[in-house]
Design an enzyme around this catalytic site. Structure first.
Site, mmCIF file in Angstrom:
data_model
loop_
_atom_site.group_PDB
_atom_site.id
_atom_site.type_symbol
_atom_site.label_atom_id
_atom_site.label_comp_id
_atom_site.label_asym_id
_atom_site.label_seq_id
_atom_site.Cartn_x
_atom_site.Cartn_y
_atom_site.Cartn_z
ATOM 1 N N HIS A 72 0.746 -1.153 0.018
ATOM 2 C CA HIS A 72 0.079 -0.068 -0.056
ATOM 3 C C HIS A 72 0.680 1.152 0.101
ATOM 4 C CE1 HIS A 72 -4.274 -1.443 1.142
ATOM 5 N NE2 HIS A 72 -3.541 -2.419 0.484
ATOM 6 N N TYR A 201 -9.625 5.653 7.141
ATOM 7 C CA TYR A 201 -9.744 5.822 8.174
ATOM 8 C C TYR A 201 -10.912 6.911 8.375
ATOM 9 C CZ TYR A 201 -5.589 3.194 9.857
ATOM 10 O OH TYR A 201 -4.678 2.073 10.006
ATOM 11 N N PRO A 293 -5.771 -0.306 18.444
ATOM 12 C CA PRO A 293 -5.322 -0.805 16.980
ATOM 13 C C PRO A 293 -5.325 0.282 15.988
ATOM 14 C CG PRO A 293 -7.672 -1.326 17.692
ATOM 15 C CD PRO A 293 -7.020 -0.963 18.786
ATOM 16 N N LYS A 297 0.052 -0.571 15.111
ATOM 17 C CA LYS A 297 1.298 -0.732 15.803
ATOM 18 C C LYS A 297 1.700 -1.979 16.663
ATOM 19 C CE LYS A 297 3.108 2.615 13.786
ATOM 20 N NZ LYS A 297 3.653 2.380 12.508
ATOM 21 N N TYR A 385 3.479 6.203 10.464
ATOM 22 C CA TYR A 385 2.551 5.010 10.260
ATOM 23 C C TYR A 385 3.693 4.017 9.545
ATOM 24 C CZ TYR A 385 -1.658 2.683 8.600
ATOM 25 O OH TYR A 385 -2.485 1.720 8.526
HETATM 26 C C1 PHB Z 1 -6.476 -4.675 10.190
HETATM 27 O O1 PHB Z 1 -6.603 -4.889 8.983
HETATM 28 O O2 PHB Z 1 -7.048 -5.546 10.839
HETATM 29 C C2 PHB Z 1 -6.279 -3.084 10.785
HETATM 30 C C3 PHB Z 1 -5.733 -2.372 9.735
HETATM 31 C C4 PHB Z 1 -5.506 -1.079 10.274
HETATM 32 C C5 PHB Z 1 -5.554 -0.783 11.442
HETATM 33 C C6 PHB Z 1 -5.969 -1.663 12.517
HETATM 34 C C7 PHB Z 1 -6.494 -3.001 11.979
HETATM 35 O O3 PHB Z 1 -5.092 0.455 11.914
#
Ligand code: PHB
Ligand code: APR
Length: 392
Positions: A72, A201, A293, A297, A385
């Site tokens: 990505h 997000y 989450p 991280k 990130y």
């Molecule tokens: C996930 O794909 O489970 C996932 C991805 C990004 C995050 C949290 C969970 O910030």
């Protein structure tokens, strides 16, 4: 049973450490309390920093990841019904992240370890780590109803947030820092292709939502829900309707719906235990720290702990010097606190406060608008990130 490094816990931290130690000729044993099937089924996150991918390559465990992992080049921030792309390579000098589920990493590491060693024992539950102050810590464990001992030169607790290794630290030597968030995540896995190529997000007055994926055919989606929410209270239609409401934009966007195959609620907590070493007992991964989450991280921090530990054991094995192992706690904690800060900031910026504080709401929007208006602000998000450098 005897070994050089006794590893408690066969999650990503314990399994990767074993692989890296094996590659440099350091003997170790992994004790895992659950069955192989259970460990391989656990659904966890799946966003890997570039350094995490490199560590898996260095361990010889990236063959499938290199084929199936989805690289990505950024994420989308969504607020005020508008989409904003954050371009990681442009902001970080070429860095990317990779989507590859933690469960798949665990499967790959287990297959390698069972085929080539070192020893990995399932259904071997550690009861206690004893004598961490001595030159020979002992792990007492239970297997097939019988108590056994693993005598080691070093013990490493990779036994997750409910592990027992941490209990061997004298209470007076430990300080624990905790922050609980006033919301949880409802996560669903759906047999439907992702609705766009990127992670989204989304900040919405109704609450946060995240669009993620596991493969070109499987979507992973999350909704902010109140603490105490039960997954049963969220029938599939309610989940899709709420996701639709929170992802809504002015312009083209369709959330693809499909059969939901898993649903669970996870509370959100930040926690750090200091220090990460006592005598000859070291902690790595969730055993020492957990993050919410939002910043993706958790797994990456477990891997960076293990990279520092592996470098420390390799140095000790090659030169007799414990220089890196002696600094392990300080080195790891630098990165842990930075990731804790980043996860906290992302979480606070994107979730609706349950008390509906209007000032807080304005602050969130001001932060988001700054990130999408300023290259410097966006670059700071992108650097965190994609992963800060290892302090080695
Ligand atoms: C996930 O794909 O489970 C996932 C991805 C990004 C995050 C949290 C969970 O910030
Ligand atoms: N004896 C042996 N094994 C144990 C014991 C015990 N007493 N207690 C726990 N374990 C095992 C668990 O069954 C699990 O397989 O330790 C392992 C810990 O693995 P994880 O919880 O996955 O932790 P870690 O390897 O540090 O990985 C961190 O996991 O929770 C996510 O977000 C987190 O992605 C991050 C990653």
């Amino acid at each position: 049973m005897h070994t050089t490094v006794g590893i408690v816990g066969g999650g990503p931290a314990g399994l990767l450490l074993a692989r890296l130690l094996h590659r440099v000729g350091v003997d170790c044993v992994v004790l895992e309390s659950m069955t192989r099937a259970h460990v391989e089924r656990r659904q966890r996150a799946g966003m890997l920093e570039q350094g995490t991918v490199e560590a898996l390559r260095a361990a010889g465990a990236a063959h499938r990841l290199d084929v199936e992992g989805l690289v990505h080049h950024g994420i989308e921030l969504r607020f005020d019904r508008t989409r904003h792309h954050i371009d990681f390579p442009a902001l970080t000098g070429g860095r990317t992240v990779t989507v590859y589920a933690q469960t798949e990493i665990v499967k790959d590491l287990i297959a390698l370890q069972l085929a080539h060693g070192p020893r990995l024992l399932f259904e071997a539950r550690a009861l206690a780590v004893e004598r961490p102050d001595s030159g020979a810590p002992v792990v007492r464990f239970l297997r097939e109803g019988r108590e056994e001992t693993l005598v080691c030169e070093w013990a490493v607790g990779c036994d997750g947030s409910h592990g027992i290794a941490r209990d061997a630290f004298p209470a007076a030597a430990v300080r624990t820092y905790t922050h609980d968030y006033p919301y949880s995540w409802l996560g669903v896995l759906a047999d439907v292709p992702p609705s766009c190529d990127e992670l989204v997000y989304a900040r919405h007055e109704r609450g946060f939502a995240l669009h993620s994926m596991r493969s070109p055919k499987v979507s992973r989606l999350y909704l902010q829900v109140p603490n105490g929410t039960k997954a049963e209270d969220w029938p599939d239609d309610r989940v899709w309707d709420e996701l639709d409401a929170r992802f809504a934009v002015d312009g083209d966007w369709t959330l693809r719906r499909g059969p939901i195959t898993a649903k669970s609620v996870t509370p959100m907590r930040s926690q750090v235990h200091e220090p990460m070493r006592h005598g000859r007992l070291l902690l790595a991964g969730d055993a020492a720290h957990i993050v919410p989450p939002t910043g993706a991280k958790g797994l990456n921090l477990a891997v960076s702990d293990v990279r520092i530990l592996a470098a420390g054991f390799a140095e000790l094995h090659a030169t007799g010097s414990a220089r890196i192992l002696d600094q392990y706690s300080e080195l790891s904690l630098q990165r842990v606190w930075q990731a804790t800060r980043f996860s906290y900031d992302m979480t606070r910026m994107l979730h609706a406060q349950p008390d509906g504080d209007a000032f807080d709401h304005r602050m969130q929007l001001a932060r988001l608008r700054r990130i999408t208006a300023s290259r410097h602000a966006a670059a700071e998000l992108a650097a965190n990130y994609t992963g800060l450098p290892l302090p080695l």
